[in-house]
Design a protein around this motif. Structure first.
Motif, PDB file in Angstrom:
ATOM      1  N   PHE A  21       0.606  -1.267  -0.010  1.00  0.00           N
ATOM      2  CA  PHE A  21       0.342   0.002   0.267  1.00  0.00           C
ATOM      3  C   PHE A  21       0.629   1.171  -0.038  1.00  0.00           C
ATOM      4  CE2 PHE A  21      -2.861  -3.022   1.776  1.00  0.00           C
ATOM      5  CZ  PHE A  21      -4.528  -2.618   1.247  1.00  0.00           C
ATOM      6  N   THR A  25       0.044   5.102   3.488  1.00  0.00           N
ATOM      7  CA  THR A  25      -1.442   4.941   3.392  1.00  0.00           C
ATOM      8  C   THR A  25      -1.631   4.419   4.911  1.00  0.00           C
ATOM      9  OG1 THR A  25      -1.292   3.962   0.998  1.00  0.00           O
ATOM     10  CG2 THR A  25      -2.944   3.516   2.397  1.00  0.00           C
ATOM     11  N   ALA A  30      -6.469   1.602   4.136  1.00  0.00           N
ATOM     12  CA  ALA A  30      -6.423   0.499   3.552  1.00  0.00           C
ATOM     13  C   ALA A  30      -7.497  -0.484   3.337  1.00  0.00           C
ATOM     14  CB  ALA A  30      -5.063  -0.138   3.635  1.00  0.00           C
TER      15      ALA A  30
END
Length: 87
Positions: A21, A25, A30
């Motif tokens: 990710f 992030t 996520a």
């Protein structure tokens, strides 16, 4: 052996999540990418059945942390507990 293994496994998961990710992030983003309806259901459940302030003061700030931080923190804690338990 159990706590050390779990700690190492969580550190590997943290590395994989950071690579998958990206390191910036947020955890909430996520989770939303993987399972969009979970966050609304989880928020409603916590606020209605547990404690509304728990969502605002604890869970929401954790969801803003980087995706790798939670498994890395838990993995490090379990690894340290496993090493301390052995001595």
């Amino acid at each position: 052996m159990g706590l050390k293994f779990l700690g190492l496994l969580l550190l590997i998961v943290a590395l994989a999540l950071g690579l998958w990710f990206g390191t910036d992030t947020p955890l909430g983003a996520a989770i939303f990418q993987l399972w969009p309806e979970f966050l609304n259901t989880f928020q409603a459940g916590v606020q209605r059945r547990v404690l509304p302030e728990l969502w605002d003061w604890v869970i929401l700030p954790v969801l803003l942390w980087p995706v790798w931080a939670v498994p890395a923190g838990l993995g490090g804690l379990f690894l340290l507990l496993g090493l301390a338990r052995r001595r």
